[in-house]
Design a protein around this motif. Sequence first.
Motif, short mmCIF file in Angstrom:
data_model
loop_
_atom_site.label_atom_id
_atom_site.label_comp_id
_atom_site.label_asym_id
_atom_site.label_seq_id
_atom_site.Cartn_x
_atom_site.Cartn_y
_atom_site.Cartn_z
N ILE A 761 0.84 -1.21 0.00
CA ILE A 761 0.00 0.00 0.00
C ILE A 761 0.88 1.25 0.00
O ILE A 761 0.58 2.24 -0.69
N PHE A 762 1.96 1.21 0.76
CA PHE A 762 2.84 2.36 0.86
C PHE A 762 3.43 2.73 -0.50
O PHE A 762 3.43 3.90 -0.89
N PHE A 763 3.92 1.73 -1.24
CA PHE A 763 4.52 2.03 -2.54
C PHE A 763 3.47 2.42 -3.58
O PHE A 763 3.79 3.14 -4.53
N GLN A 764 2.25 1.95 -3.41
CA GLN A 764 1.19 2.45 -4.28
C GLN A 764 0.93 3.92 -3.98
O GLN A 764 0.74 4.74 -4.90
N PHE A 765 0.96 4.25 -2.73
CA PHE A 765 0.75 5.63 -2.31
C PHE A 765 1.90 6.53 -2.77
O PHE A 765 1.68 7.67 -3.18
N THR A 766 3.14 6.02 -2.71
CA THR A 766 4.27 6.84 -3.16
C THR A 766 4.20 7.10 -4.67
O THR A 766 4.62 8.17 -5.13
N GLN A 767 3.68 6.15 -5.43
CA GLN A 767 3.48 6.41 -6.86
C GLN A 767 2.51 7.56 -7.08
O GLN A 767 2.73 8.44 -7.91
N ILE A 768 1.44 7.55 -6.32
CA ILE A 768 0.45 8.61 -6.44
C ILE A 768 1.06 9.95 -6.06
O ILE A 768 0.87 10.96 -6.76
N LEU A 769 1.81 9.98 -4.97
CA LEU A 769 2.45 11.22 -4.56
C LEU A 769 3.45 11.70 -5.61
O LEU A 769 3.52 12.90 -5.91
N ALA A 770 4.23 10.78 -6.16
CA ALA A 770 5.23 11.15 -7.16
C ALA A 770 4.56 11.76 -8.39
O ALA A 770 5.04 12.76 -8.95
N LEU A 771 3.47 11.15 -8.83
CA LEU A 771 2.79 11.64 -10.02
C LEU A 771 2.08 12.97 -9.77
O LEU A 771 2.06 13.85 -10.63
N GLU A 772 1.50 13.12 -8.60
CA GLU A 772 0.72 14.32 -8.32
C GLU A 772 1.58 15.53 -7.96
O GLU A 772 1.31 16.64 -8.40
N PHE A 773 2.63 15.29 -7.17
CA PHE A 773 3.36 16.42 -6.60
C PHE A 773 4.81 16.54 -7.06
O PHE A 773 5.42 17.59 -6.88
N PHE A 774 5.36 15.50 -7.65
CA PHE A 774 6.75 15.56 -8.09
C PHE A 774 6.90 15.06 -9.53
O PHE A 774 7.69 14.16 -9.80
N PRO A 775 6.12 15.60 -10.45
CA PRO A 775 6.22 15.12 -11.83
C PRO A 775 7.58 15.46 -12.42
O PRO A 775 8.12 16.55 -12.19
N GLN A 776 8.14 14.51 -13.19
CA GLN A 776 9.44 14.70 -13.82
C GLN A 776 9.22 14.70 -15.33
O GLN A 776 9.09 13.67 -15.95
N TYR A 777 9.18 15.92 -15.90
CA TYR A 777 8.92 16.02 -17.34
C TYR A 777 10.15 16.43 -18.14
O TYR A 777 10.08 16.64 -19.33
N GLY A 778 11.29 16.57 -17.47
CA GLY A 778 12.52 16.88 -18.21
C GLY A 778 12.61 18.34 -18.58
O GLY A 778 11.94 19.21 -18.01
N TRP A 779 13.46 18.60 -19.56
CA TRP A 779 13.73 19.97 -19.98
C TRP A 779 12.50 20.60 -20.62
O TRP A 779 11.76 19.96 -21.34
N GLY A 780 12.32 21.88 -20.39
CA GLY A 780 11.30 22.63 -21.10
C GLY A 780 11.83 23.04 -22.46
O GLY A 780 13.04 23.05 -22.72
N THR A 781 10.92 23.39 -23.34
CA THR A 781 11.34 23.76 -24.69
C THR A 781 12.10 25.07 -24.71
O THR A 781 12.75 25.38 -25.69
#
Length: 1460
Positions: A761-781
């Motif tokens: 459950i914890f690692f499912q929750f960390t995925q949600i947190l990572a996606l919602e609050f720490f998105p990693q989209y790389g360099w901006g254009t």
Amino acid sequence: MTSHDDIPTSSHFDGGHVDVSRAEVAFDQLSRQLSRPSVPQPKTLGQDEDIENGPADSEAAFDLKEYLSSSNDAHQRAGIRHKHVGVIWEDLHVDVVGGAGHKIYVETFEMAILNFFASPLSFGWEALTSAFPMSQRRKQDLELRTIIQRSSGFLKPGEMCLVLGRPGSGCTTFLKSIANRRGEYARVGGQVKYAGIDATEMAKMYKGEVVYNEEDDIHIPTLTVAQTLAFALATKTPGPNGRLPGISRTEFDQTVMDSLLKMLNISHTSQTLVGDAFVRGVSGGERKRVSIAEMMATRARVQTWDNSTRGLDASTALDFVRSLRIMTDVLGQTTFVTLYQAGESIYELFDKVLVLDEGRQVYFGPPSSARAYFEQLGYKPLPRQSTPDYITGCTDPNERQFQTGRSAKDVPSTPESLENAYLSSQFGRDMFDSLEKYKLLMETEKADQEAFRAAVAADKKRGVSKKSPYTVGFMGQVRALFWRRFQMKLQDRFQMVTSFSMSLILALVIGSAYIQLPLTSAGAFTRGSVLFVAMLTACLENFGEMPAMMFGRPVLKKQTGYSFYRPAAVAVANTLADLPFSAIRVLIYDIIVYFMSGLNRSAGGFFTFHLFNYLTFLTMQGFFRTLGLLSSTVSGAFRWANIFVPNMIEYTGYMIPVFNMKRALFWIYYINPLSYAFAGCIENEFMRIVLTCDGNYIVPRNPPGVSKYPTGLGVNQVCTLFGASGGQDLIAGRSYLDIGYGMIVSDIWRRNLLVLIAFLIFFQFTQILALEFFPQYGWGTSTRVYAKPNSETEQLNTVLKEKKNRTTPRNSDVQISEKFANGQSSQQTAGGRVFTWENLNYYVPVAGGTRRLLNDVSGYVKPGTLTALMGASGAGKTTCLDVLAQRKNIGVISGDLLVDGRPLDAGFARGTAYAEQMDVHEGTATVREAMRFSAYLRQPASVPISEKNAYVEEMIELLELQDLSEALIFSLDMEARKRLTIGVELASKPDLLLFLDEPTSGLDGQSAWNVVRFLRKLAQNGQCILVTIHQPSSLLFESFDRILLLEAGGKTVYFGDIGTDSCVVRDYFGRHGAQCPPNVNMAEFMLEAIGAGVTPRIGDRDWGDIWRDSPECRAVHEEIQALKSEGLSRPVADHGVQTTYATSFLYQLRIVTKRNFVALWRSADYVFSRLFTHACISLWVSLSFLQLGHTVRDLQYRVFGIFWCSILPVIVMNQVEPMFIFNRSIFIRESSSRIYSPYVFAIGQLVGEIPYSILCGIVYWALMVYPMGYGQGAAGLPGTGFQLLLIVFLELFGVSLGQLIGALSPSIQVAVLFNPFIAVTLSTFCGVTIPYPTMAKFWKDWLYQLDPYTHMLSAMLSTELHGLSIQCQSDEFSVFNPPSGQTCQTWASDFVAGFGGYLDNPNDTEGCRYCQYKVGDEFFLPLNIRYSDRWWNASLLLAFFAFNVVATILASRYLRFARR
């Protein structure tokens, strides 16, 4: 009265473009259709229909989906409110990091090391300066650069605004700011309001109503077009209150999809994969239309389109903008569009035009007044140039021309002066006056805002919060994502078969290695081993989740921006969708391993084992996905995984019992999910069994040839198995665990299972947190990264800058062209070779048979001519170019391809250059380096390097890449990459043919004109050139000599001359009923005439049939025969020995290896991650085994420390495979031009890795040998040097094995599936996990000998343990009593003589203390290890490395996995 009521819609369509009133009538009719309960289903194509021609029924092809509307009459009658959103922006300005002249330089390897050690200081400094906010704020202000200056304006509902400007002027940034996409900018100032709603509230509650369509086409390539659109609709279909009565959700979705496909003329592609640069799918133009359809499915009311006609033919581009015009008028949308090379007919469809110059607003007003405004400023009128090109050109110092008698001194020509001129003009004053009035209207008249809020609320499904920006609730989003993921898994058959096969093979290997373990003391340790290996193997299969999480980021970013779903839904859906596949795979795996190895045969035992194993699998899946989501790069993810996973393995309680762990580190055991999983598995097994003590676990016992001792456990013998009681030969499994591992079987349910579920459950929750609050989209254009220049490049850049500053505008490109083209080789003069193709057909395999993509195409390219290849998107232009350039490797090609009437020879590919549509380059190279690489390897070896370098500098100047010469390619925008692609091919100086696939797509009008003018100059100097082109202006079109026009199905419509003012083409079409008006661009008209867009073709006959029956067609075939005869009559030119490549093997190897060295040096994250991982693992292992002594336990820890070296190849493989596969994709593109051989590619990849492998080996060795106290045996410290050599050999073996797996795998996801299998197999059969004496004969006879780890461990163990004295501690002795009247020596002497070890008290008559080993050799000799064989073992390890290298070279030669 709303703000939309006073918008005059009909005035936009003068000139017969679109009849809005008729569109509205059609709209009402379609609305009434929607009011009916049943909706007709689309017609299914019959077997005899040509899918390339699209659907047979084309009625209502231009019906614009009223189905997506919420503001038509039928909707209003149903009580559905309209959504009219006017937009105002006031003092809008955008800042990015970096002041004037500031550059971001790429982090290199040495910088990464320095930054790592300096990071504590930098963190401390940041903490200190954070206490002074004012100084910090001033510092930030100094580091910001404004890229959009203060801009103001407004756009009402039902209006369209065209945003124009040169590349880099800020058009994309402006659109993103309007679309509320602000995340990649340091600061966005000013005010933007949407129907009176501020940007903050809009982003929070109505994000999906303001959308941005980017220039790149980002999709999941393995989904079909229909599946892509079905997913978009599933997340955007309005609820019951937002649909017409009687229309179900399914009917709504199907109707909208059919309408989208018909409107964009892609119905025939619905079951075709979308594809990308590496997956074969729809054409580039069709993929662009999929992007358009996907965004239209959002039903957003503020839409921003960034160069969305790139890759579309002129007719389809016009149809698209007309569609936007009708949707904007009828639905009341607010639309912003930026376009390059917009034609006049497109330009006239807009209500407003905004012109930007270096981020400054230099015009905003009616399109009809823009040309006159700039002419009034003093710019020379250019009547034949389209208005968009003209007004954009007025902002370009190299293109603009002043009126006679005027100059830059009295004409506003800088961005600042143009901005001031506009602000002080009547247009500027009127704009501000209208802006204030519209602002006041927004603030006082709330009808539009209230209707918008009500309509958005009505769209939502039941249960969705009014404050949510999503149309569908969280569970609805999960459901849609679940089915999409499920489809992806099902359709990726190769990966599914591979994963199931590898799992099955692994299970069979593990099961057979531990087959039918006995219920004796000999089966105790191996039972723990099989449980540990089975659990670990199932978990490590999830390593592939990390790169998978990263490759999906661009799609995630785009679709969350559309408000299709919230990011958290992805984590939940992915887990649920994977369950059916992983549950079946792990169940099969567990069944095989469990029953083959002879574990306790009971239902409770098996299902408990399976429960723990599968829960562990899911937990580690969540763990690896979390790492992938939190890491910005693949290398960074593997870095953290390679730190965490070895510690998880070491601290499971298997290698080191918890009570023997260092007190400073034992806490790792308690936060390790694998420790609870392993405890659950081993407790489940041992709580159910009782072991019999026999064999090697009895002390003393009979050595070979001695029968002195009882065969069983006698009263004067002792069982050495954990948990044994004196004189008892039966040991309860739970006692074994309690004494040996400190485990209590009652913890299995009350602790281990509950904690494991908590981790899941914890690692499912960390995925949600990572996606919602720490998105990693790389360099901006907006972020460009540069390489630090050296003295040579600084000098070259200075020269380029000086030339740029002193060149005369408008003539600079002509001067460059003349200088450049005149340098062509004498081979490119008149009388060169002629390329002809006749009756060309191309068939590709499809489900159920084949499909013909080219249909009897004939033509030729003469020296000195520039030929255009045109047609509708999807007509087969790129396919035709690929076939002509010999780039296809699937399908069947028929017809004649000849040069001077002779078949193509081995030098054809090298004599041609092909600028492909997909811009694939080595991302870490600079622009100059990429062009030099092409020139060095593709121009003849006889050309001096200085001449090649000068040639490249001319190319940089021609393509206006002076300011980007040191920019790294991965940070370039689309337009710059396109220019680079052209430059790389032109740098090769092809002596036969130059192919270019859409070289002007993505370029502004002036850049496109420069490119075509340069091609014209090359042609005049004898070069054969064939170009596919989209949306050419009249001037651009007339620059070509000849045109090959294709229609759907790959049929020829016309091949021949164009003529002055397109007179020849006009006459041909006119004679067959398609008269082109004199003021219309012939390039656009002929595509409309043949029905390339959604409008019906002119005439009742197919234009392909007209061509086949025409005298022009017969004349072409006659001309081809004449050209062939003429070519055959000329003697074959003596080109010397025809070689496949222009340069020698050694020269290729030197240049390619140098590029690889530079690429790796600049890939700091990649190489530093490996070094950091090696250091961390070695350090953590050493901390667990600090300064080992001479006890038996220390002996075991020395073995464990050496055994940890076996993890090094796995670490290296996980990093090398993605890099190799990515570099192979670049090589595939380069190899088609015969730049360098596959042997060079493979060797160059390896050589580039060797220095870092040696460095990593040294670091690992240094942190292992000295902290752990190695070198205390007979070999001494020199022996540790030998171990360094072995570790370096092992590193090289790991690199070569990773590259071999990469060469054998089609994708990264497949490659990483092999790693657990290889790691488990090599570590299982090396003679340590399963001791050599107990290994099954089948495996011992071959796999044990072929295992590289066998020879590595044999050499290292024998070197370390040879001559090492062993002294048991008090708890390590086996204590037994001799028979009455005998001393310990008398009773046990035969046993000690036969098996080694020593008696601590030989003269005692009771309490004999026996130590199992006296010297280290006694440990490894029974394991078939000899100290004298250590150099032989080292040479065998090097031989395995050599084998991998040879196999990788061969695999690179014969396996490309490039289907095109």
